[in-house]
Design a protein around this motif. Structure first.
Motif, PDB file in Angstrom:
ATOM      1  N   ALA A 132       0.841  -1.199   0.000  1.00 41.28           N
ATOM      2  CA  ALA A 132       0.000   0.000   0.000  1.00 41.28           C
ATOM      3  C   ALA A 132       0.876   1.249   0.000  1.00 41.28           C
ATOM      4  O   ALA A 132       1.828   1.357   0.778  1.00 41.28           O
ATOM      5  CB  ALA A 132      -0.917   0.000   1.223  1.00 41.28           C
ATOM      6  N   LEU A 133       0.551   2.181  -0.890  1.00 42.59           N
ATOM      7  CA  LEU A 133       1.274   3.441  -1.002  1.00 42.59           C
ATOM      8  C   LEU A 133       0.338   4.598  -0.665  1.00 42.59           C
ATOM      9  O   LEU A 133      -0.847   4.399  -0.411  1.00 42.59           O
ATOM     10  CB  LEU A 133       1.837   3.601  -2.420  1.00 42.59           C
ATOM     11  CG  LEU A 133       2.721   2.450  -2.919  1.00 42.59           C
ATOM     12  CD1 LEU A 133       3.094   2.662  -4.375  1.00 42.59           C
ATOM     13  CD2 LEU A 133       3.973   2.327  -2.062  1.00 42.59           C
ATOM     14  N   THR A 182       8.539   8.267 -12.139  1.00 51.36           N
ATOM     15  CA  THR A 182       7.262   8.942 -11.915  1.00 51.36           C
ATOM     16  C   THR A 182       6.101   8.107 -12.435  1.00 51.36           C
ATOM     17  O   THR A 182       6.200   7.487 -13.498  1.00 51.36           O
ATOM     18  CB  THR A 182       7.240  10.318 -12.604  1.00 51.36           C
ATOM     19  OG1 THR A 182       8.382  11.076 -12.192  1.00 51.36           O
ATOM     20  CG2 THR A 182       5.978  11.085 -12.266  1.00 51.36           C
ATOM     21  N   VAL A 183       5.012   8.102 -11.671  1.00 48.99           N
ATOM     22  CA  VAL A 183       3.741   7.538 -12.099  1.00 48.99           C
ATOM     23  C   VAL A 183       2.747   8.688 -12.185  1.00 48.99           C
ATOM     24  O   VAL A 183       2.611   9.466 -11.237  1.00 48.99           O
ATOM     25  CB  VAL A 183       3.220   6.467 -11.120  1.00 48.99           C
ATOM     26  CG1 VAL A 183       1.811   6.011 -11.504  1.00 48.99           C
ATOM     27  CG2 VAL A 183       4.162   5.270 -11.082  1.00 48.99           C
ATOM     28  N   MET A 190      -7.511  16.453 -14.355  1.00 50.58           N
ATOM     29  CA  MET A 190      -6.581  16.754 -13.263  1.00 50.58           C
ATOM     30  C   MET A 190      -5.427  15.756 -13.309  1.00 50.58           C
ATOM     31  O   MET A 190      -5.633  14.549 -13.313  1.00 50.58           O
ATOM     32  CB  MET A 190      -7.291  16.669 -11.912  1.00 50.58           C
ATOM     33  CG  MET A 190      -6.388  17.037 -10.737  1.00 50.58           C
ATOM     34  SD  MET A 190      -7.234  16.963  -9.130  1.00 50.58           S
ATOM     35  CE  MET A 190      -7.334  15.194  -8.886  1.00 50.58           C
ATOM     36  N   VAL A 191      -4.194  16.267 -13.340  1.00 46.92           N
ATOM     37  CA  VAL A 191      -3.012  15.424 -13.467  1.00 46.92           C
ATOM     38  C   VAL A 191      -2.285  15.376 -12.129  1.00 46.92           C
ATOM     39  O   VAL A 191      -1.921  16.420 -11.574  1.00 46.92           O
ATOM     40  CB  VAL A 191      -2.062  15.947 -14.566  1.00 46.92           C
ATOM     41  CG1 VAL A 191      -0.857  15.023 -14.701  1.00 46.92           C
ATOM     42  CG2 VAL A 191      -2.802  16.048 -15.893  1.00 46.92           C
ATOM     43  N   LEU A 192      -2.080  14.164 -11.624  1.00 48.03           N
ATOM     44  CA  LEU A 192      -1.315  13.943 -10.405  1.00 48.03           C
ATOM     45  C   LEU A 192      -0.056  13.159 -10.752  1.00 48.03           C
ATOM     46  O   LEU A 192      -0.082  12.254 -11.590  1.00 48.03           O
ATOM     47  CB  LEU A 192      -2.138  13.161  -9.381  1.00 48.03           C
ATOM     48  CG  LEU A 192      -3.458  13.799  -8.923  1.00 48.03           C
ATOM     49  CD1 LEU A 192      -4.202  12.862  -7.980  1.00 48.03           C
ATOM     50  CD2 LEU A 192      -3.202  15.141  -8.253  1.00 48.03           C
ATOM     51  N   ALA A 193       1.051  13.510 -10.116  1.00 49.45           N
ATOM     52  CA  ALA A 193       2.335  12.855 -10.368  1.00 49.45           C
ATOM     53  C   ALA A 193       2.857  12.263  -9.063  1.00 49.45           C
ATOM     54  O   ALA A 193       2.933  12.960  -8.045  1.00 49.45           O
ATOM     55  CB  ALA A 193       3.342  13.841 -10.940  1.00 49.45           C
ATOM     56  N   GLY A 252      10.471   9.398  -3.641  1.00 48.90           N
ATOM     57  CA  GLY A 252      10.020  10.133  -2.461  1.00 48.90           C
ATOM     58  C   GLY A 252       8.737   9.610  -1.851  1.00 48.90           C
ATOM     59  O   GLY A 252       8.437   9.907  -0.696  1.00 48.90           O
ATOM     60  N   GLY A 253       7.947   8.853  -2.622  1.00 53.29           N
ATOM     61  CA  GLY A 253       6.717   8.288  -2.099  1.00 53.29           C
ATOM     62  C   GLY A 253       5.620   9.306  -1.878  1.00 53.29           C
ATOM     63  O   GLY A 253       4.751   9.102  -1.022  1.00 53.29           O
ATOM     64  N   LYS A 254       5.605  10.396  -2.669  1.00 58.42           N
ATOM     65  CA  LYS A 254       4.615  11.454  -2.482  1.00 58.42           C
ATOM     66  C   LYS A 254       3.967  11.827  -3.809  1.00 58.42           C
ATOM     67  O   LYS A 254       4.589  11.774  -4.871  1.00 58.42           O
ATOM     68  CB  LYS A 254       5.276  12.707  -1.878  1.00 58.42           C
ATOM     69  CG  LYS A 254       5.818  12.512  -0.470  1.00 58.42           C
ATOM     70  CD  LYS A 254       4.695  12.289   0.534  1.00 58.42           C
ATOM     71  CE  LYS A 254       5.242  12.168   1.944  1.00 58.42           C
ATOM     72  NZ  LYS A 254       4.146  11.940   2.938  1.00 58.42           N
TER      73      LYS A 254
END
Length: 425
Positions: free
Chosen positions: A342-343, A370-371, A394-397, A402-404
């Protein structure tokens, strides 16, 4: 159509292409113009013959022209293949890509491709480049190839985008589009053997694999970009619809959706398998079934980075984010040697996830670090959700090291159903 050889006008086109695309940054570049030679030339001390013309650009060696072409900004590359056939061949060569990378001009990018609704005659591409400390979106509208002008926009409404090298393959229902991420050149390719919709697609080992999206067949198809041909290579253990695909560590993953059973002689039955995954080890042709997502989550999107599979799942009122590592072994090793981790869950606006809301997720790996997840949410037709906050593009990276999660620039309006893929260009 490109000319066979470069002519004097080629120099003017080439110089203009080197000027930045932003009009406010245009600078005046003097271009020498040939002066007609009079019948009685004035006295000159030059040792050259007065009638001698400057050598044409076609006289320059390929390596020198390549050194010039690689320095052209990406926004100015699309018209260059039309200058002459030599330019088109050099721009399409692997040497051009290698040299551009050696100069540090290739950037990890997210390319979103969406076919417009204007008679299906144009498609738009939005490029989001992940430069250190700077992210920007570039949008371009390019015409469809002549072979696809008869296709309506519905053909690519649920298309899947897959990256092979510098090219993006947009696989639709009965049509396939091949787009050069650098020059924007597009051409039609062979379509899948079976019509599919909401299917799984991914690249493994330089080839494209598709599965699901059809109630009539469980065939897994493989596309060879050199031969421009599809062939059936396996039968999936379940006929899935509405599934997501990913390639990682030599494995083709088919995740989520519903399993369809039955045939044309009787009614079809659908069985929920939203949290399960089927995995095809491409080299051996063996299937395995990794453990289902913990907590009964429903797979919304998936992508592969390196040897890992990344999945965004829905739990009715919240989203979760998982990583699966199946190892490099054959078939059943995927189940015995792997596990879900789990992330950090992707941050979503308040009220965008819940009962009565439909969330769409398109995922893509950007390099090995990057994901990205392109998120859209809207109220289900017929539902009036109090406090709902619909949005699209909406784009999330997600920074793997770093796990963020972080917020990237949104895609422009009209890219709600865009197919997304990661590419260096």
């Amino acid at each position: 159509m490109a000319a066979e050889s470069c002519h004097s006008r080629s120099i003017s086109w080439f110089v203009k292409s080197c000027i930045p695309a932003d009009p406010s940054r245009h600078i005046s570049v003097p271009v020498p113009m040939p002066v007609p030679i009079s019948a009685t030339p004035p006295p000159t001390t030059s040792f050259c013959c007065p009638s001698q013309q400057p050598p044409p650009i076609s006289a320059l060696p390929d390596d020198l022209i390549l050194e010039c072409l690689v320095r052209v900004p990406r926004a100015s590359l699309p018209p260059l293949p039309a200058v002459c056939r030599r330019f088109a061949d050099l721009l399409a060569s692997h040497a051009f890509l290698q040299l551009r990378g050696a100069h540090g001009l290739l950037q990890p990018s997210l390319l979103a491709v969406s076919v417009s609704d204007h008679g299906g005659r144009f498609f738009s591409q939005a490029l989001l480049q992940f430069r250190p400390g700077q992210q920007q979106v570039q949008v371009a509208a390019l015409p469809l190839p002549l072979a696809l002008l008869h296709c309506g926009s519905s053909v690519f409404a649920h298309a899947r985008a897959v990256t092979l090298g510098r090219e993006i393959f947009l696989v639709g229902r009965g049509a396939t589009l091949r787009v050069d991420a650098l020059t924007g050149a597009a051409r039609a390719c062979a379509h899948t053997l079976f019509p599919r919709k909401k299917f799984a697609a991914a690249a493994v080992g330089g080839r494209i694999y598709v599965a699901g999206g059809s109630a009539r067949t469980a065939a897994v198809e493989e596309y060879d970009p050199v031969a421009d041909a599809w062939r059936v290579v396996a039968e999936a253990p379940r006929r899935r619809y509405g599934c997501a695909g990913a390639g990682a560590g030599g494995v083709f993953y088919v995740a989520g959706g519903v399993a369809v059973s039955g045939d044309g002689a009787r009614a079809l039955e659908a069985h929920v398998c939203a949290g399960s995954v089927d995995a095809l080890h491409v080299a051996s042709g063996a299937w395995a079934r990794p453990r289902a997502l913990p907590g009964g989550g429903c797979v919304m999107g998936a992508c592969g980075v390196g040897d890992h599979l990344y999945v965004v799942a829905s739990h009715a009122v919240e989203l979760s984010f998982w990583r699966w590592h199946g190892g490099a072994g054959r078939g059943s090793d995927l189940r015995a040697g792997g596990g879900w981790v789990a992330l950090e869950a992707p941050p979503m606006p308040r009220g965008s996830v819940g009962l009565g809301m439909a969330v769409r997720v398109a995922m893509a790996g950007i390099g090995r670090e990057t994901v990205t997840a392109v998120m859209s949410a809207a109220a289900v037709r017929g539902h009036n959700v109090v406090g709902a906050v619909p949005f699209e593009g909406m784009v999330l990276a997600y920074d793997i090291a770093g796990g963020k999660w972080s917020r990237a620039p949104d895609l422009p309006p009209g890219f709600r159903r865009a197919a997304c893929a990661g590419v260096e260009c």
